[in-house]
Write a protein that holds these residues in place. Structure first.
Motif, short mmCIF file in Angstrom:
data_model
loop_
_atom_site.label_atom_id
_atom_site.label_comp_id
_atom_site.label_asym_id
_atom_site.label_seq_id
_atom_site.Cartn_x
_atom_site.Cartn_y
_atom_site.Cartn_z
N GLU A 98 0.79 -1.21 0.04
CA GLU A 98 0.02 0.16 -0.01
C GLU A 98 0.76 1.28 -0.09
N GLU A 99 2.13 1.28 0.28
CA GLU A 99 3.18 2.39 0.27
C GLU A 99 2.94 3.07 -0.93
N PHE A 100 2.73 2.58 -2.31
CA PHE A 100 2.58 3.03 -3.49
C PHE A 100 1.08 3.50 -4.08
N SER A 101 0.25 3.46 -2.95
CA SER A 101 -0.85 4.23 -3.17
C SER A 101 -0.91 5.68 -2.52
N THR A 102 0.13 5.80 -1.90
CA THR A 102 0.22 7.21 -1.11
C THR A 102 0.75 8.29 -2.31
N ASP A 103 0.82 9.41 -1.76
CA ASP A 103 1.19 10.55 -2.72
C ASP A 103 2.72 10.29 -3.02
N ASP A 104 2.78 10.28 -4.23
CA ASP A 104 4.36 10.28 -4.53
C ASP A 104 4.62 11.57 -5.34
N ALA A 105 4.17 12.65 -4.97
CA ALA A 105 4.68 13.91 -5.76
C ALA A 105 6.10 14.18 -5.45
N GLY A 106 6.69 14.62 -6.35
CA GLY A 106 8.18 15.00 -6.25
C GLY A 106 8.92 13.81 -6.31
N VAL A 107 8.59 12.76 -6.45
CA VAL A 107 9.44 11.35 -6.35
C VAL A 107 9.86 11.25 -8.01
N THR A 108 11.04 11.02 -8.25
CA THR A 108 11.30 10.74 -9.72
C THR A 108 11.05 9.23 -9.93
N SER A 109 10.85 8.92 -11.27
CA SER A 109 10.68 7.65 -11.86
C SER A 109 11.78 6.80 -11.61
N GLU A 110 13.02 7.32 -11.71
CA GLU A 110 14.27 6.51 -11.29
C GLU A 110 14.36 6.16 -9.86
N GLU A 111 13.90 7.10 -9.09
CA GLU A 111 13.88 6.50 -7.82
C GLU A 111 12.89 5.66 -7.24
N LEU A 112 11.65 6.00 -7.71
CA LEU A 112 10.68 4.91 -7.48
C LEU A 112 10.80 3.48 -8.22
N ALA A 113 11.71 3.65 -9.18
CA ALA A 113 11.89 2.18 -9.79
C ALA A 113 12.87 1.51 -8.86
N ALA A 114 13.93 2.40 -8.24
CA ALA A 114 14.83 1.82 -7.56
C ALA A 114 14.20 1.09 -6.14
N TYR A 115 13.27 1.83 -5.66
CA TYR A 115 12.65 1.47 -4.48
C TYR A 115 11.80 0.16 -4.58
N GLN A 116 11.18 0.05 -5.92
CA GLN A 116 10.39 -1.04 -6.15
C GLN A 116 11.29 -2.25 -6.64
N LYS A 117 12.30 -2.17 -6.94
CA LYS A 117 13.17 -3.37 -7.42
C LYS A 117 13.74 -3.82 -6.12
N ALA A 118 14.02 -2.92 -5.17
CA ALA A 118 14.60 -3.59 -3.57
C ALA A 118 13.55 -4.14 -3.13
N LEU A 119 11.94 -3.55 -3.35
CA LEU A 119 10.86 -4.30 -2.39
C LEU A 119 10.57 -5.54 -3.23
N GLU A 120 10.83 -5.89 -4.41
CA GLU A 120 10.62 -6.83 -4.93
C GLU A 120 11.62 -8.10 -4.40
N ALA A 121 12.94 -7.73 -4.35
CA ALA A 121 13.84 -8.70 -3.56
C ALA A 121 13.22 -9.17 -2.14
N TRP A 122 12.67 -7.96 -1.36
CA TRP A 122 12.10 -8.38 -0.17
C TRP A 122 10.99 -9.46 -0.34
N ARG A 123 9.95 -8.96 -1.17
CA ARG A 123 8.85 -9.98 -1.43
C ARG A 123 9.34 -11.49 -1.64
N GLY A 124 10.27 -11.55 -2.39
CA GLY A 124 10.86 -12.80 -2.99
C GLY A 124 11.84 -13.52 -1.98
N ASP A 125 12.02 -12.84 -0.49
CA ASP A 125 13.02 -13.56 0.29
C ASP A 125 14.27 -13.69 0.09
N ASP A 126 14.83 -12.79 -0.93
CA ASP A 126 15.96 -12.67 -1.59
C ASP A 126 16.80 -11.84 -0.54
N HIS A 127 17.17 -12.16 0.47
CA HIS A 127 17.28 -11.29 1.63
C HIS A 127 18.86 -10.51 1.35
#
Length: 274
Positions: free
Chosen positions: A136-165
């Motif tokens: 649900e973090e991505f349903s919040t207001d991301d005003a001012g967040v660059t696409s590169e920044e959000l993409a980097a966060y999402q990639k890291a979160l994908e690793a967390w979801r996949g238990d790739d510690h």
């Protein structure tokens, strides 16, 4: 002494009669030949000079014919641009469909986790709530967040979801170094600490959860991080129970209205008076 030259007009006629064919000449060619005839008539040039001039004119005419038509090139480029725009629109439509399917899959996964949590007790419910919070973090207001920044966060979160510690820790560390002022920085620090905890690095987890509380005391992960620091201390054994008790008391004091305050009270009851 005057030099006699052959009449170029007669030479052209003779060539036609000999079956070699009459050569078409352009306006520039005709003008230069006419000018040359005038000079020849006055005896100023030789027949050889005239032939050289004629060859140059013919060569220029041929180059002009071989030169590509600029209007045709423009039309071809315009058609290519239109084709690329059509392909871009098609890909954008496919991406939108894929995103909708992914969103639906995530909703179904969250629903399944909630059902599993209801059957497995409080600990599983807590983990499911954490995963849902991450979604649900991505349903919040991301005003001012660059696409590169959000993409980097999402990639890291994908690793967390996949238990790739290991990958999770590496990606969140890089994210925090690159975007220290990001609105997702406290979340990233929390999930990185969680990965240390999940792979059994409890001493490091204590430090990383403490970083979240120290650097982001008013962030949305502060109460969770402080509670998880207490859990990490418990994992280190009886020698750290007093420290864990102090941390749980701090959760109740600093975040009395949070869900973690109730869980901290249960932990204190389980630990006893010491």
């Amino acid at each position: 002494m005057k030099v006699r030259v052959a009449d170029p007009g007669k030479r052209a006629m003779n060539k036609g009669k000999s079956g070699q064919g009459v050569r078409w000449i352009g306006p520039l060619h005709a003008l230069l030949i006419g000018f040359s005839c005038l000079l020849v008539g006055q005896g100023c040039v030789t027949q050889g000079d005239f032939r050289k001039l004629e060859e140059r004119v013919l060569d220029d005419d041929q180059r002009s014919k071989d030169r590509p038509n600029p209007f045709k090139q423009i039309a071809q480029l315009s058609a290519q641009v239109d084709a690329l725009r059509g392909e871009q629109a098609k890909l954008a439509g496919q991406l939108e469909v894929a995103e909708k399917k992914a969103d639906q899959a995530l909703k179904e996964a969250r629903r399944a986790r909630r059902q599993l949590a209801a059957q497995s007790g409080e600990a599983a419910a807590s983990d499911a709530a954490a995963e849902e919070a991450a979604e649900e973090e991505f349903s919040t207001d991301d005003a001012g967040v660059t696409s590169e920044e959000l993409a980097a966060y999402q990639k890291a979160l994908e690793a967390w979801r996949g238990d790739d510690h290991k990958l999770c820790i590496d990606r969140f560390r890089k994210f925090l170094q690159t975007y220290p002022a990001s609105p997702h920085a406290d979340d990233g620090a929390y999930w990185m600490a969680d990965c240390h905890f999940k792979q059994g690095d409890y001493r490091v987890a204590v430090l990383r959860f403490n970083d979240v509380v120290r650097v982001y005391p008013t962030g949305n992960k502060a109460a969770d991080a402080l509670f998880r620091q207490g859990e990490s201390l418990l994992k280190l054994g009886p020698g750290f129970h007093d420290a864990a008790r102090t941390v749980f008391e701090q959760v109740i004091k600093d975040y009395p209205d949070s869900a973690r305050a109730k869980q901290a009270q249960k932990q204190l009851s389980a630990l006893g008076t010491g």
